[in-house]
Design a protein around this motif. Structure first.
Motif, PDB file in Angstrom:
ATOM      1  N   SER A 288       0.830  -1.212   0.000  1.00  0.00           N
ATOM      2  CA  SER A 288       0.000   0.000   0.000  1.00  0.00           C
ATOM      3  C   SER A 288       0.856   1.250   0.000  1.00  0.00           C
ATOM      4  O   SER A 288       0.541   2.244  -0.674  1.00  0.00           O
ATOM      5  CB  SER A 288      -0.909   0.005   1.236  1.00  0.00           C
ATOM      6  N   TYR A 289       1.955   1.220   0.747  1.00  0.00           N
ATOM      7  CA  TYR A 289       2.790   2.406   0.866  1.00  0.00           C
ATOM      8  C   TYR A 289       3.448   2.768  -0.460  1.00  0.00           C
ATOM      9  O   TYR A 289       3.715   3.941  -0.720  1.00  0.00           O
ATOM     10  CB  TYR A 289       3.845   2.198   1.951  1.00  0.00           C
ATOM     11  N   ALA A 290       3.722   1.781  -1.277  1.00  0.00           N
ATOM     12  CA  ALA A 290       4.293   2.068  -2.589  1.00  0.00           C
ATOM     13  C   ALA A 290       3.312   2.888  -3.417  1.00  0.00           C
ATOM     14  O   ALA A 290       3.701   3.802  -4.161  1.00  0.00           O
ATOM     15  CB  ALA A 290       4.648   0.766  -3.311  1.00  0.00           C
ATOM     16  N   LEU A 291       2.025   2.571  -3.286  1.00  0.00           N
ATOM     17  CA  LEU A 291       1.001   3.350  -3.992  1.00  0.00           C
ATOM     18  C   LEU A 291       0.951   4.777  -3.446  1.00  0.00           C
ATOM     19  O   LEU A 291       0.926   5.745  -4.220  1.00  0.00           O
ATOM     20  CB  LEU A 291      -0.365   2.679  -3.830  1.00  0.00           C
ATOM     21  N   PHE A 292       0.951   4.914  -2.111  1.00  0.00           N
ATOM     22  CA  PHE A 292       0.927   6.252  -1.515  1.00  0.00           C
ATOM     23  C   PHE A 292       2.158   7.056  -1.954  1.00  0.00           C
ATOM     24  O   PHE A 292       2.061   8.246  -2.274  1.00  0.00           O
ATOM     25  CB  PHE A 292       0.901   6.163   0.016  1.00  0.00           C
ATOM     26  N   ASP A 293       3.286   6.383  -1.974  1.00  0.00           N
ATOM     27  CA  ASP A 293       4.542   7.038  -2.353  1.00  0.00           C
ATOM     28  C   ASP A 293       4.474   7.549  -3.785  1.00  0.00           C
ATOM     29  O   ASP A 293       4.913   8.659  -4.105  1.00  0.00           O
ATOM     30  CB  ASP A 293       5.700   6.040  -2.190  1.00  0.00           C
ATOM     31  N   SER A 294       3.926   6.731  -4.671  1.00  0.00           N
ATOM     32  CA  SER A 294       3.844   7.122  -6.077  1.00  0.00           C
ATOM     33  C   SER A 294       2.910   8.319  -6.263  1.00  0.00           C
ATOM     34  O   SER A 294       3.162   9.194  -7.106  1.00  0.00           O
ATOM     35  CB  SER A 294       3.368   5.943  -6.935  1.00  0.00           C
ATOM     36  N   ILE A 295       1.842   8.389  -5.460  1.00  0.00           N
ATOM     37  CA  ILE A 295       0.930   9.537  -5.540  1.00  0.00           C
ATOM     38  C   ILE A 295       1.651  10.812  -5.114  1.00  0.00           C
ATOM     39  O   ILE A 295       1.547  11.855  -5.769  1.00  0.00           O
ATOM     40  CB  ILE A 295      -0.310   9.298  -4.651  1.00  0.00           C
ATOM     41  N   GLU A 296       2.399  10.736  -4.017  1.00  0.00           N
ATOM     42  CA  GLU A 296       3.151  11.905  -3.539  1.00  0.00           C
ATOM     43  C   GLU A 296       4.174  12.360  -4.573  1.00  0.00           C
ATOM     44  O   GLU A 296       4.318  13.554  -4.858  1.00  0.00           O
ATOM     45  CB  GLU A 296       3.862  11.570  -2.224  1.00  0.00           C
ATOM     46  N   SER A 297       4.878  11.404  -5.144  1.00  0.00           N
ATOM     47  CA  SER A 297       5.903  11.733  -6.129  1.00  0.00           C
ATOM     48  C   SER A 297       5.286  12.347  -7.380  1.00  0.00           C
ATOM     49  O   SER A 297       5.798  13.325  -7.927  1.00  0.00           O
ATOM     50  CB  SER A 297       6.695  10.471  -6.490  1.00  0.00           C
TER      51      SER A 297
END
Length: 585
Positions: A288-297
């Motif tokens: 899940s955090y990879a998805l959140f990270d990609s949104i932030e980036s």
């Protein structure tokens, strides 16, 4: 009449004359031969004298050339000392002058009749090359002062700005670049600066790039790296603007170099973002955090809200799963002792630590859903204790962080009851210890976030205060009961003796207070609260509650109005009582 001629004598005389004529003729021929031979003998001597004059003239020319070459050699030798010393010691202006003089000697030799004297010309060329390298090294040092090696991790928090070069370092570099112009080595200067600037950027990007790609869950590394890369681009571009102020062509050249280098890296980051979001959609179990990270980036890279709509919806579903897991873990938590920090609390803190790194994903994901969409139906009991007005005013991120905290505390209390903690004070100390751990952990999430209110907002802070107050009241239940023994129910005045019933009542109060006070003291010590701030706070609350009541009760009865055996009932004078309480600090 003439005398007769003697023919015989005449004939003889004529013969002699003829012989003499032949001898003279022969002698003349001999003289002619001797003359020719003499001339042949004297001719080399004349040529030798002519050559001797030519040799002398040549020697004079050679001596003159040697004198000129010696002057050149001595000039170069004098310049060599300054060239080898370097610009830092000689001074930049003087060094440039010396280097130009070396070039002048070299060019003079090449344009003169001495251009075949290769050793001296080569020496001048070597000295010129050595001097240029010295200035280049000096330039590299100056460039490194303006663009020192970066500790990239220091700037990966997205908050710490990369510093700009000092005015002194900018002025020094500008002066060196002007020196390259004086010595006609502008191309070498630009090549050197371009190479050094490219190496600086690549080195700054190299380690964090390895650090980010393939990073673990909850790291927010992709977001951090994207923010760092943009930070690097802005800082380096601004530094270039300062160094080449007043030189638009150079500003454009080096600005393009910076932007091209950074853009290549951002393109790679963008591909990583696209790859991550695609994998998440194809594989629901993806981190899940990879998805959140990609949104932030993606947001940092300039993606709009509409671009992120699909990812945000997916993020909301991930959050729903995560929050329900927290709820389940805290309800089934194992509670070894009243003062222990629950593993479920540690897990919840870990999740909060990770989530605060993704404010865009959190807020947008939550804004797309109704309040508390993650809760099962019907809502748990603790949720009903939070007013709807509080829910409506909290921003989404603050609301959900507050939910996590409140959910954890109420569930821990339920788990405590299931573990056999029957006294309210036990549940109170359990709640206070875990609340203190949560608050301390949140306050250290980031050096710039020194209070829980930064994360959960002002209304979240009100919630925390309410949870603290409720837990404290639970903790003080036994101490409030103890305080009840110090409530004086006698009605006599100072001049009236106590009745028999009142005297017995006072004795009973002292007896009960003494025994229960000792029990509570020992129990409080057994809690072994390691948080010194919490331990001190609890001591202050106990002291604030008990000390005034005991001191008043003691002062009223220490004269023995209820018994002759005062020592039997009054175990502590005021000093002893304060000392006993102080043992709880």
């Amino acid at each position: 009449m003439a005398a007769p001629v003697d023919l015989h004598v005449l004939e003889e005389s004529l013969a002699r004359v003829d012989t003499l004529s032949q001898e003279i003729e022969q002698s003349l021929e001999d003289l002619s031969e001797y003359s020719r031979r003499a001339q042949q003998s004297l001719s080399p001597l004349s040529n030798q004298n002519s050559r001797s004059g030519q040799y002398k003239a040549n020697v004079d020319l050679v001596l003159e050339a040697i004198g000129e070459l010696d002057k050149y050699a001595k000039t170069l030798e004098g310049l060599k000392t300054k060239i080898e010393a370097g610009p830092a010691e000689v001074g930049l202006s003087e060094y440039a002058k010396s280097l130009n003089n070396v070039r002048w000697v070299h060019d003079e030799l090449m344009q003169s009749d001495y251009r075949n004297f290769y050793r001296l010309i080569d020496y001048a060329q070597q000295l010129q090359t050595h001097g240029s390298q010295k200035v280049k090294q000096y330039l590299n040092v100056s460039v490194e002062k303006c663009f020192p090696p970066l500790d990239s991790q220091r700037y990966m928090d997205g908050l710490t700005l990369i510093p700009l070069p000092s005015h002194e370092d900018v002025a020094s570099l500008r002066s060196i670049l002007d020196t390259f112009k004086v010595i006609n080595e502008e191309d070498l200067a630009h090549t050197t600066v371009s190479s050094a600037l490219t190496a600086y950027l690549n080195a700054a990007l190299a380690f964090p790039a390895q650090f980010v790609l393939g990073s673990g869950e909850g790291s927010a590394k992709l977001k951090a790296y994207t923010a760092f890369t943009k930070n690097l681009q802005e800082a380096t571009g601004e530094a270039v603007g300062l160094i080449f102020a007043g030189h638009p062509a150079q500003q454009e050249h080096y600005g393009s170099l910076v932007n091209d280098t950074i853009q290549n890296e951002l393109t790679r980051v963008s591909k990583s973002v696209t790859s991550t979001t695609s994998q998440t959609k194809m594989a629901p179990n993806t981190d899940s955090y990879a998805l959140f990270d990609s949104i932030e980036s993606a947001k940092i890279l300039g993606s709009t809200n509409s671009d992120l709509a699909g990812n945000v919806q997916e993020a909301a579903e991930k959050l729903k799963e995560m929050f329900r897991q927290v709820d389940e873990k805290t309800r089934s938590a194992s509670i070894p002792t009243e003062s222990s920090v629950s593993g479920a609390t540690v897990n919840m803190i870990s999740i909060m630590r990770k989530l605060i790194g993704y404010p865009t994903a959190m807020n947008q994901g939550m804004e797309s859903q109704p309040p508390r969409f993650w809760m099962p139906s019907p809502a748990p009991q603790w949720a009903s204790n939070t007013s709807e007005s509080l829910v409506s005013v909290l921003v989404p991120f603050s609301l959900y962080l507050s939910d996590l905290i409140e959910c954890s505390i109420f569930n821990l209390q339920a788990a405590g009851r299931a573990a056999g903690f029957t006294r309210s004070s036990q549940l109170g100390i359990l709640s206070l210890v875990n609340l203190a751990t949560i608050e301390h952990s949140i306050s250290t999430f980031n050096s710039n976030q020194t209070s829980i209110s930064v994360l959960v907002g002002p209304h979240g802070s009100v919630l925390m205060q309410r949870l603290h107050k409720r837990a404290l009241n639970m903790f003080l239940t036994d101490w409030n009961k103890l305080a009840g023994h110090l409530m004086d129910v006698t009605t006599s005045s100072k001049t009236t003796k106590l009745s028999s019933k009142d005297r017995e009542a006072v004795k009973e109060k002292f007896r009960l207070f003494n025994s229960e006070f000792e029990v509570l003291l020992e129990r409080q010590k057994r809690y072994n609260i390691t948080d010194s701030v919490l331990r001190q706070k609890l001591f202050q609350e106990i002291s604030k509650l008990i000390s005034p009541l005991y001191n008043r009760f003691y002062e009223k009865h220490r004269g023995g109005d209820f018994t002759k055996n005062i020592d039997k009932y009054i175990k502590y004078d005021k000093t002893q009582f304060e000392a006993a309480l102080s043992s709880l600090k």
